[in-house]
Motif scaffolding. Structure first.
Motif, PDB file in Angstrom:
ATOM      1  N   PRO A 182     -14.977 -10.614   8.656  1.00  0.00           N
ATOM      2  CA  PRO A 182     -15.476  -9.288   9.056  1.00  0.00           C
ATOM      3  C   PRO A 182     -14.705  -8.174   8.346  1.00  0.00           C
ATOM      4  O   PRO A 182     -13.533  -8.333   7.992  1.00  0.00           O
ATOM      5  CB  PRO A 182     -15.218  -9.253  10.568  1.00  0.00           C
ATOM      6  N   HIS A 183     -15.374  -7.040   8.149  1.00  0.00           N
ATOM      7  CA  HIS A 183     -14.725  -5.895   7.520  1.00  0.00           C
ATOM      8  C   HIS A 183     -13.552  -5.442   8.382  1.00  0.00           C
ATOM      9  O   HIS A 183     -13.666  -5.346   9.595  1.00  0.00           O
ATOM     10  CB  HIS A 183     -15.729  -4.748   7.376  1.00  0.00           C
TER      11      HIS A 183
ATOM     12  N   SER B 115     -10.797  -7.201   8.597  1.00  0.00           N
ATOM     13  CA  SER B 115      -9.990  -8.375   8.932  1.00  0.00           C
ATOM     14  C   SER B 115      -8.853  -8.548   7.931  1.00  0.00           C
ATOM     15  O   SER B 115      -9.036  -8.355   6.725  1.00  0.00           O
ATOM     16  CB  SER B 115     -10.862  -9.631   8.917  1.00  0.00           C
ATOM     17  N   PRO B 116      -7.671  -8.953   8.400  1.00  0.00           N
ATOM     18  CA  PRO B 116      -6.573  -9.234   7.468  1.00  0.00           C
ATOM     19  C   PRO B 116      -6.847 -10.423   6.559  1.00  0.00           C
ATOM     20  O   PRO B 116      -6.110 -10.634   5.594  1.00  0.00           O
ATOM     21  CB  PRO B 116      -5.376  -9.503   8.390  1.00  0.00           C
ATOM     22  N   LEU B 117      -7.904 -11.176   6.836  1.00  0.00           N
ATOM     23  CA  LEU B 117      -8.247 -12.294   5.954  1.00  0.00           C
ATOM     24  C   LEU B 117      -8.703 -11.810   4.580  1.00  0.00           C
ATOM     25  O   LEU B 117      -8.788 -12.602   3.643  1.00  0.00           O
ATOM     26  CB  LEU B 117      -9.324 -13.170   6.589  1.00  0.00           C
ATOM     27  N   ALA B 118      -8.984 -10.515   4.444  1.00  0.00           N
ATOM     28  CA  ALA B 118      -9.277  -9.961   3.118  1.00  0.00           C
ATOM     29  C   ALA B 118      -8.092 -10.149   2.177  1.00  0.00           C
ATOM     30  O   ALA B 118      -8.255 -10.147   0.952  1.00  0.00           O
ATOM     31  CB  ALA B 118      -9.626  -8.475   3.234  1.00  0.00           C
ATOM     32  N   LEU B 119      -6.911 -10.324   2.753  1.00  0.00           N
ATOM     33  CA  LEU B 119      -5.697 -10.504   1.954  1.00  0.00           C
ATOM     34  C   LEU B 119      -5.462 -11.962   1.554  1.00  0.00           C
ATOM     35  O   LEU B 119      -4.552 -12.258   0.770  1.00  0.00           O
ATOM     36  CB  LEU B 119      -4.486  -9.987   2.745  1.00  0.00           C
ATOM     37  N   LEU B 120      -6.266 -12.885   2.064  1.00  0.00           N
ATOM     38  CA  LEU B 120      -5.998 -14.303   1.843  1.00  0.00           C
ATOM     39  C   LEU B 120      -5.944 -14.680   0.355  1.00  0.00           C
ATOM     40  O   LEU B 120      -5.060 -15.452  -0.039  1.00  0.00           O
ATOM     41  CB  LEU B 120      -7.040 -15.147   2.578  1.00  0.00           C
TER      42      LEU B 120
ATOM     43  N   SER C 123     -10.800  -3.462   1.938  1.00  0.00           N
ATOM     44  CA  SER C 123     -11.380  -4.121   3.111  1.00  0.00           C
ATOM     45  C   SER C 123     -10.402  -4.290   4.260  1.00  0.00           C
ATOM     46  O   SER C 123     -10.819  -4.651   5.374  1.00  0.00           O
ATOM     47  CB  SER C 123     -11.937  -5.499   2.720  1.00  0.00           C
ATOM     48  N   TRP C 124      -9.131  -4.053   4.007  1.00  0.00           N
ATOM     49  CA  TRP C 124      -8.160  -4.185   5.091  1.00  0.00           C
ATOM     50  C   TRP C 124      -7.219  -2.983   5.179  1.00  0.00           C
ATOM     51  O   TRP C 124      -7.281  -2.215   6.141  1.00  0.00           O
ATOM     52  CB  TRP C 124      -7.347  -5.477   4.954  1.00  0.00           C
ATOM     53  N   PHE C 125      -6.381  -2.769   4.166  1.00  0.00           N
ATOM     54  CA  PHE C 125      -5.340  -1.741   4.282  1.00  0.00           C
ATOM     55  C   PHE C 125      -5.930  -0.351   4.494  1.00  0.00           C
ATOM     56  O   PHE C 125      -5.494   0.396   5.373  1.00  0.00           O
ATOM     57  CB  PHE C 125      -4.448  -1.753   3.041  1.00  0.00           C
ATOM     58  N   ASP C 126      -6.924   0.019   3.700  1.00  0.00           N
ATOM     59  CA  ASP C 126      -7.485   1.366   3.788  1.00  0.00           C
ATOM     60  C   ASP C 126      -8.356   1.579   5.013  1.00  0.00           C
ATOM     61  O   ASP C 126      -8.669   2.724   5.359  1.00  0.00           O
ATOM     62  CB  ASP C 126      -8.314   1.678   2.525  1.00  0.00           C
ATOM     63  N   VAL C 127      -8.758   0.483   5.660  1.00  0.00           N
ATOM     64  CA  VAL C 127      -9.632   0.592   6.831  1.00  0.00           C
ATOM     65  C   VAL C 127      -8.881   1.145   8.035  1.00  0.00           C
ATOM     66  O   VAL C 127      -9.441   1.838   8.886  1.00  0.00           O
ATOM     67  CB  VAL C 127     -10.264  -0.779   7.162  1.00  0.00           C
ATOM     68  N   GLY C 128      -7.594   0.836   8.108  1.00  0.00           N
ATOM     69  CA  GLY C 128      -6.784   1.361   9.193  1.00  0.00           C
ATOM     70  C   GLY C 128      -7.039   0.715  10.531  1.00  0.00           C
ATOM     71  O   GLY C 128      -6.984   1.370  11.577  1.00  0.00           O
TER      72      GLY C 128
END
Length: 319
Positions: A196-197, A199-204, A247-252
Motif C-alpha cells: 500500500p502507498h 508502507s515502509p515496504l517501499a524501502l525493501l 512512496s514512503w518518506f515523503d508521504v509522512g
C-alpha cells in the motif's frame, strides 16, 4: 567556542522509550544478588505490562519481542511461563527467546524451541509473531526456502503488510542466508510494487541493495568507501531510492516500530548514491538515532554518520 557534538543513540530498542524503560527496570544492579532479589513483584510483570499495552499492534509487538528475546535474562520468560503457563504473551516471549538462543547443532533444543513456537501459535491464533519466531528457528537450522515459505505465509495471512515478516524473508532469501541474489531482489521488487502507498515496504528494494553490498564485501575485496560493488548509481538502484522517497518518506505516514532502522538504511543509500540534498531531511528526522547496520559496512561508521548528521543539521546538505 567549539560546539559539542551530541552523543549518538545506538540501541536495539531504537526510539521505543517504553521498551527502553522496561529493559532498564529489569537490568540487575550490583547490589542485587540474582535477578529479582529485593523486588516486591515477579520480574516478568514489567514485560507483561509492556506487551499488554502493545495489544494487537503487531508491528510494535514483533519489534518488542525481538529485542526482549536478545536482552532479557533467560530467567524472566522461564519464570513467567512457570507462573502463568497459559498466558499467550508469556508463551510467545519464551518462543522468541528459545529460537534466538538455540544452536542448530543441539537437536533436542531445536525440537523444544519448535514446540514452544507451535504452542504459542495455538495460544494466540490471530497473532503472526509466533510464526515469525518459528521462521527464525528455521533460518538458524538452514531449512530450505521452499519449506520456510509456508511458515512465512502463516504470518502474512494474519498481518498482510507487516514489515517484520518481509524483512525476515528477505534475509532468508539473501545469498548470505539460504537464497540467491535473483531470489532476494525479485522478492523485494514484487513486495514493494504490491505494498500500500505509504508502507515502509517501499524501502525493501533498498534494503535488498544494502544486503547485496554486504554480500559482495564479504565475498570479494571491494572499496568500502566507494559504492560497495558499483551498484548505487545504476538506473535500477536510482529507481529504488526514488520509490522509497516518494512512496514512503515523503508521504509522512505515522512512524512504525522500526522506522529508525529504515531511516538509517535510506540515509545510507542516499549518501552512497551521492545525493546529499535528499539525505539531509532523512538525517534531520533521525536526530541522534543511529543503527550499527548498514553503517558497519564502512570503515568508520559512527564518524561517517556523525559527519552527515552534523552536515544535515547545519543545512549544508541542501546546498
Amino acid at each position: 567556542m567549539l560546539r559539542r557534538r551530541p552523543s549518538l543513540l545506538i540501541r536495539p530498542e531504537l526510539d521505543d522509550d517504553p521498551l527502553h524503560r522496561t529493559l532498564t527496570e529489569l537490568r540487575p544492579t550490583p547490589q542485587l544478588h540474582g535477578l529479582g532479589a529485593g523486588r516486591t513483584r515477579p520480574p516478568w510483570e514489567p514485560v507483561a505490562e509492556l506487551l499488554r499495552a502493545t495489544g494487537r499492534d503487531w508491528d510494535r509487538r514483533a519489534h518488542r519481542l525481538a529485542v526482549l528475546a536478545r536482552r532479557l535474562p533467560v530467567a524472566v520468560p522461564q519464570r513467567w511461563t512457570a507462573d502463568r503457563p497459559e498466558d499467550g504473551d508469556a508463551l510467545t516471549l519464551r518462543a522468541f527467546v528459545e529460537t534466538h538462543r538455540t544452536p542448530a547443532t543441539d537437536q533436542a533444543a531445536v525440537r523444544r524451541a519448535e514446540h514452544s513456537c507451535l504452542r504459542a501459535a495455538e495460544a494466540c491464533p490471530e497473532d503472526p509473531t509466533p510464526w515469525l519466531a518459528l521462521l527464525s528457528l528455521m533460518d538458524t537450522c538452514a531449512v530450505p526456502v521452499k519449506d520456510a515459505v509456508p511458515v512465512w505465509t502463516e504470518a502474512v495471512n494474519r498481518a498482510p503488510w507487516l514489515r517484520t515478516s518481509y524483512h525476515r524473508l528477505l534475509r532468508y532469501l539473501s545469498p548470505r542466508g539460504h537464497g540467491t541474489v535473483p531470489d532476494m531482489m525479485d522478492f523485494a521488487w514484487q513486495a514493494a510494487a504490491r505494498a500500500p502507498h505509504g508502507s515502509p515496504l517501499a524501502l525493501l528494494p533498498v534494503a535488498a541493495r544494502v544486503e547485496l553490498m554486504a554480500h559482495r564485501q564479504g565475498s570479494t575485496p571491494v572499496d568500502a568507501l566507494g559504492s560497495g560493488g558499483g551498484n548505487w548509481n545504476e538506473p535500477r538502484s536510482v529507481h529504488e531510492i526514488d520509490l522509497a522517497l516518494k512512496s514512503w518518506f515523503d508521504v509522512g505516514t505515522a512512524p512504525h516500530a522500526e522506522a529508525v532502522t529504515d531511516l538509517n538504511t535510506l540515509a545510507f543509500a542516499l549518501t552512497r548514491a551521492h545525493r546529499p540534498a535528499e539525505a539531509a531531511p532523512v538525517f534531520v528526522r533521525l536526530g541522534r538515532h543511529m543503527t550499527r547496520h548498514p553503517w558497519d559496512l564502512l570503515p568508520e561508521p559512527e564518524r561517517t554518520f556523525a559527519y552527515w548528521q552534523e552536515r544535515s543539521t547545519d543545512g549544508r546538505g541542501r546546498t
